[in-house]
Design a protein around this motif. Structure first.
Motif, PDB file in Angstrom:
ATOM      1  N   UNK A   1      28.603  18.463  72.779  1.00  0.00           N
ATOM      2  CA  UNK A   1      29.250  19.384  73.710  1.00  0.00           C
ATOM      3  C   UNK A   1      28.618  20.765  73.538  1.00  0.00           C
ATOM      4  N   UNK A   2      28.175  21.368  74.640  1.00  0.00           N
ATOM      5  CA  UNK A   2      27.556  22.690  74.609  1.00  0.00           C
ATOM      6  C   UNK A   2      28.463  23.704  75.308  1.00  0.00           C
ATOM      7  N   UNK A   3      28.292  24.972  74.937  1.00  0.00           N
ATOM      8  CA  UNK A   3      29.107  26.038  75.522  1.00  0.00           C
ATOM      9  C   UNK A   3      28.642  26.403  76.926  1.00  0.00           C
ATOM     10  N   UNK A   4      27.486  25.919  77.335  1.00  0.00           N
ATOM     11  CA  UNK A   4      26.948  26.154  78.675  1.00  0.00           C
ATOM     12  C   UNK A   4      25.909  25.089  78.985  1.00  0.00           C
ATOM     13  N   UNK A   5      25.328  25.156  80.172  1.00  0.00           N
ATOM     14  CA  UNK A   5      24.286  24.201  80.560  1.00  0.00           C
ATOM     15  C   UNK A   5      22.943  24.734  80.081  1.00  0.00           C
ATOM     16  N   UNK A   6      22.244  23.930  79.285  1.00  0.00           N
ATOM     17  CA  UNK A   6      20.942  24.337  78.759  1.00  0.00           C
ATOM     18  C   UNK A   6      19.935  24.540  79.894  1.00  0.00           C
ATOM     19  N   UNK A   7      19.064  25.531  79.745  1.00  0.00           N
ATOM     20  CA  UNK A   7      18.068  25.846  80.770  1.00  0.00           C
ATOM     21  C   UNK A   7      17.240  24.632  81.149  1.00  0.00           C
ATOM     22  N   UNK A   8      16.728  23.930  80.164  1.00  0.00           N
ATOM     23  CA  UNK A   8      15.880  22.771  80.449  1.00  0.00           C
ATOM     24  C   UNK A   8      16.639  21.674  81.189  1.00  0.00           C
ATOM     25  N   UNK A   9      17.914  21.492  80.873  1.00  0.00           N
ATOM     26  CA  UNK A   9      18.724  20.497  81.579  1.00  0.00           C
ATOM     27  C   UNK A   9      18.995  20.933  83.019  1.00  0.00           C
ATOM     28  N   UNK A  10      19.245  22.218  83.207  1.00  0.00           N
ATOM     29  CA  UNK A  10      19.470  22.745  84.550  1.00  0.00           C
ATOM     30  C   UNK A  10      18.227  22.568  85.425  1.00  0.00           C
ATOM     31  N   UNK A  11      17.053  22.915  84.878  1.00  0.00           N
ATOM     32  CA  UNK A  11      15.815  22.816  85.645  1.00  0.00           C
ATOM     33  C   UNK A  11      15.500  21.372  86.022  1.00  0.00           C
ATOM     34  N   UNK A  12      15.659  20.463  85.070  1.00  0.00           N
ATOM     35  CA  UNK A  12      15.366  19.060  85.344  1.00  0.00           C
ATOM     36  C   UNK A  12      16.307  18.491  86.394  1.00  0.00           C
ATOM     37  N   UNK A  13      17.582  18.805  86.277  1.00  0.00           N
ATOM     38  CA  UNK A  13      18.565  18.305  87.247  1.00  0.00           C
ATOM     39  C   UNK A  13      18.320  18.898  88.630  1.00  0.00           C
ATOM     40  N   UNK A  14      17.933  20.169  88.687  1.00  0.00           N
ATOM     41  CA  UNK A  14      17.671  20.816  89.974  1.00  0.00           C
ATOM     42  C   UNK A  14      16.519  20.154  90.704  1.00  0.00           C
ATOM     43  N   UNK A  15      15.455  19.808  89.968  1.00  0.00           N
ATOM     44  CA  UNK A  15      14.293  19.139  90.575  1.00  0.00           C
ATOM     45  C   UNK A  15      14.665  17.786  91.159  1.00  0.00           C
TER      46      UNK A  15
ATOM     47  N   UNK B   1      17.830  16.864  92.088  1.00  0.00           N
ATOM     48  CA  UNK B   1      19.082  16.888  92.847  1.00  0.00           C
ATOM     49  C   UNK B   1      20.213  16.214  92.089  1.00  0.00           C
ATOM     50  N   UNK B   2      20.235  16.403  90.773  1.00  0.00           N
ATOM     51  CA  UNK B   2      21.175  15.708  89.900  1.00  0.00           C
ATOM     52  C   UNK B   2      22.273  16.660  89.427  1.00  0.00           C
ATOM     53  N   UNK B   3      23.212  16.110  88.665  1.00  0.00           N
ATOM     54  CA  UNK B   3      24.331  16.860  88.110  1.00  0.00           C
ATOM     55  C   UNK B   3      24.001  17.367  86.705  1.00  0.00           C
ATOM     56  N   UNK B   4      24.769  18.362  86.249  1.00  0.00           N
ATOM     57  CA  UNK B   4      24.711  18.860  84.875  1.00  0.00           C
ATOM     58  C   UNK B   4      26.066  18.651  84.224  1.00  0.00           C
ATOM     59  N   UNK B   5      26.063  18.619  82.889  1.00  0.00           N
ATOM     60  CA  UNK B   5      27.327  18.507  82.162  1.00  0.00           C
ATOM     61  C   UNK B   5      27.171  19.128  80.780  1.00  0.00           C
ATOM     62  N   UNK B   6      28.245  19.771  80.308  1.00  0.00           N
ATOM     63  CA  UNK B   6      28.253  20.282  78.935  1.00  0.00           C
ATOM     64  C   UNK B   6      28.444  19.136  77.939  1.00  0.00           C
ATOM     65  N   UNK B   7      29.122  18.089  78.365  1.00  0.00           N
ATOM     66  CA  UNK B   7      29.408  16.945  77.500  1.00  0.00           C
ATOM     67  C   UNK B   7      28.445  15.804  77.838  1.00  0.00           C
ATOM     68  N   UNK B   8      27.631  15.391  76.842  1.00  0.00           N
ATOM     69  CA  UNK B   8      26.648  14.330  77.053  1.00  0.00           C
ATOM     70  C   UNK B   8      26.529  13.454  75.808  1.00  0.00           C
ATOM     71  N   UNK B   9      25.827  12.341  75.983  1.00  0.00           N
ATOM     72  CA  UNK B   9      25.488  11.475  74.861  1.00  0.00           C
ATOM     73  C   UNK B   9      24.478  12.204  73.968  1.00  0.00           C
TER      74      UNK B   9
END
Length: 198
Positions: free
Chosen positions: A117-131, A133-141
């Motif tokens: 669980x992260x306090x925000x969405x990591x930059x690298x996760x945001x960029x990858x999801x944006x490319x 058209x995917x979702x982001x989440x603070x809670x992940x595997x």
């Protein structure tokens, strides 16, 4: 940071009973996905994103069924330096980790599985999801993969027994959409670390 690691190591050593571990880790983000990293195909990232982490573990089983296999329950607190692109982010993980020792217990391969669980969405996760058209989440595997060397056994120096230095991978993902519908918005950080069992 060095002072914090020293204080943590000192406090844990006061309560040592050979069942605890502590690890200090630092690393950088990679554009490579999990499968590419496993075949040593590491790509750089356009941003200088870093992570610093401290984790502690409790040994659940040692030499399980007389095999060189140990099991731990672990938790970590990580600080992600987002290089000014976004606010810096904190992460809390909880995971189980198995270690397989080889070469007379001089080396270990570790594989951990749990949640992050992260306090925000990591930059690298945001960029990858944006490319994608995917979702982001603070809670992940969370996956934790490692390969390390026992310095005491490697150099036949008893005082350094169960002091490990090695490489680790911090991996967050939605397991192809199984968690919070995140298919591509994950992250991978290649790290180096030092770990001590008490």
């Amino acid at each position: 940071m060095k002072l914090l690691v020293f204080i943590i190591l000192f406090c844990i050593s006061l309560f040592a009973n050979d069942k605890y571990s502590v690890r200090a880790m630092a690393g950088k983000v990679t554009m490579s996905d999990f499968s590419e990293i496993m075949v040593l195909n590491w790509q750089g990232h356009p941003y200088d994103l870093k992570v610093y982490s401290v984790d502690g573990g409790y040994q659940l089983a040692k030499d399980y069924k007389q095999l060189p296999l140990d099991f731990y329950l672990k938790s970590s607190l990580s600080y992600y330096d987002e290089d000014g692109y976004k606010d810096n982010i904190y992460e809390l993980t909880l995971y189980f980790k198995a270690y397989w020792s080889f070469f007379g217990k001089k080396m270990r391969f570790g594989l951990g599985e749990g949640v992050s669980y992260t306090s925000g969405v990591l930059t690298t996760e945001y960029l990858e999801a944006s490319e994608e058209g995917d979702f982001n989440s603070k809670f992940l595997n969370y996956l934790d993969v490692s390969l390390d060397v026992d310095l005491g056994k490697m150099f036949n120096y008893k005082a350094l027994d169960e002091l490990y230095i090695g490489w680790g991978l911090k991996h967050r993902s939605g397991i192809f959409g199984l968690i919070n519908n995140v298919k591509r918005g994950g992250s991978n950080y290649n790290c180096i670390y030092i770990e001590k069992n008490f």
